[in-house]
Design a protein around this motif. Sequence first.
Motif, PDB file in Angstrom:
ATOM      1  N   MET A 172      -2.328 -17.601  -0.948  1.00 10.18           N
ATOM      2  CA  MET A 172      -2.456 -18.284   0.205  1.00 10.18           C
ATOM      3  C   MET A 172      -0.854 -18.780   0.272  1.00 10.18           C
ATOM      4  SD  MET A 172      -4.215 -21.454   2.494  1.00 10.18           S
ATOM      5  CE  MET A 172      -6.006 -20.599   1.889  1.00 10.18           C
ATOM      6  N   SER A 201       3.930 -13.236   1.429  1.00  7.65           N
ATOM      7  CA  SER A 201       3.647 -12.051   2.554  1.00  7.65           C
ATOM      8  C   SER A 201       2.601 -12.275   3.033  1.00  7.65           C
ATOM      9  CB  SER A 201       3.671 -11.713   1.271  1.00  7.65           C
ATOM     10  OG  SER A 201       2.489 -11.602  -0.210  1.00  7.65           O
ATOM     11  N   ASN A 202       1.714 -13.583   2.170  1.00  6.90           N
ATOM     12  CA  ASN A 202       0.581 -14.264   3.029  1.00  6.90           C
ATOM     13  C   ASN A 202       0.515 -15.244   4.108  1.00  6.90           C
ATOM     14  OD1 ASN A 202      -1.018 -12.405   1.766  1.00  6.90           O
ATOM     15  ND2 ASN A 202      -1.343 -13.776  -0.317  1.00  6.90           N
ATOM     16  N   ARG A 260       0.675 -15.069   7.678  1.00  5.25           N
ATOM     17  CA  ARG A 260      -0.972 -14.543   8.055  1.00  5.25           C
ATOM     18  C   ARG A 260      -1.905 -15.625   8.480  1.00  5.25           C
ATOM     19  NH1 ARG A 260      -2.882  -9.689   4.221  1.00  5.25           N
ATOM     20  NH2 ARG A 260      -1.420  -8.594   4.519  1.00  5.25           N
TER      21      ARG A 260
END
Length: 383
Positions: free
Chosen positions: A15, A19-20, A23
């Motif tokens: 998480m 890159s995450n 989001r």
Amino acid sequence: MQPRLLITNLPLEMMVKASNLPRLITYLNTTNDKNAFDNTIWFGIVPDVELNQTEGGKLQRIRFAGNKQEEKRGNNTMENVSTLMNALEPYRITTFFSFCSGEESTFNYVATEGIGIFKEKCAPLMKKSYSEFAVPCIPNATIIPKDKSGLVLDKRMVMDEEGNVSLSAEKDDVMKMWLEGIYVGAAYEAAGIVAAWQCPEFLKQRFRNTSMEYPGVRFDVEANDNALLAATSMTKEISGFTNAIKNSINRTGFGFVFSSDNAQYKGQNIKNITVYKARNLLSNGNEFEPIYKTLVVTYIERMLRFYSADFKQDKILTFFSNNPSSQKSKWDADRQYVNSILQDGDELDYSIDEINGVCDVLVTFANTTKNLKVQLTRKAGNE
């Protein structure tokens, strides 16, 4: 006002990857950065944080040690928790975290060793802007201890000379399996009980002086007999901590600490685990801050956003006015409840810096003042 649970479908390590993480932030913008609060996330849970007590110590080689003791490592590192807290701070999400399950994080361990190891482990999360939203929870609850987790799976069947079959009574013929113990992370227990406090129905069953209009953000579990009346559903494990351990906990009030003490309320024995301390990692140098102070400020900020239509100056003036129908006046008049937003000794004030377009909200709890700054929404042509 019953609490709801949202479960993520990936590990914390994934998480908080670069890159995450965007989001997650995008998602939180849809839940916590709006003027509608039906889906707002108030609390977070991070279990199984690593607790390496021997980290940095000298390695001891024991001959024939075999698999006598396996080092218990958590799935989540303190670095990942720190990264997560940085992301959650703007959304004012109070996050409960607990350490990996095992004998080192139980009531028995705290009763003999105290909370020093947990406090040392939390040092990287202290003195940060997000510290008031980070809540370390100890100890974990024990369902089945490791030394009592043996299971009898089966017994060997034997046949006598006459062909009769029976279960063998020999000890060597008994098939057993030993578990590592079954535990419940304290973060789940803490977040669960705090979420329950937010429901007036829950409080009404335990306190006569409950307002059905307000959540339990101002509910101080450490005051009076509140902890005894609003206990958890977990059964007591030990007879309590020694006075020396209690003194060490009380010295700074560190953490969200559960108690398994023998206690009575109006002649009735308290049979469940209770909350002893409910503090976050924000410290004034002498003690850590009760979580209710952060929750109250968060609640006021969200109510102010809602009633002022995203911090419009004229509506903020109405919110804080002395008119009996203003929100501040209503909170002032409702100080008699266990879940009143403002209670005896509390004060709510504000000041507006029109030049910089900022409203300073001052929330005072007895002798402690918390400051909340909100950016005013200016009318067109007034930029």
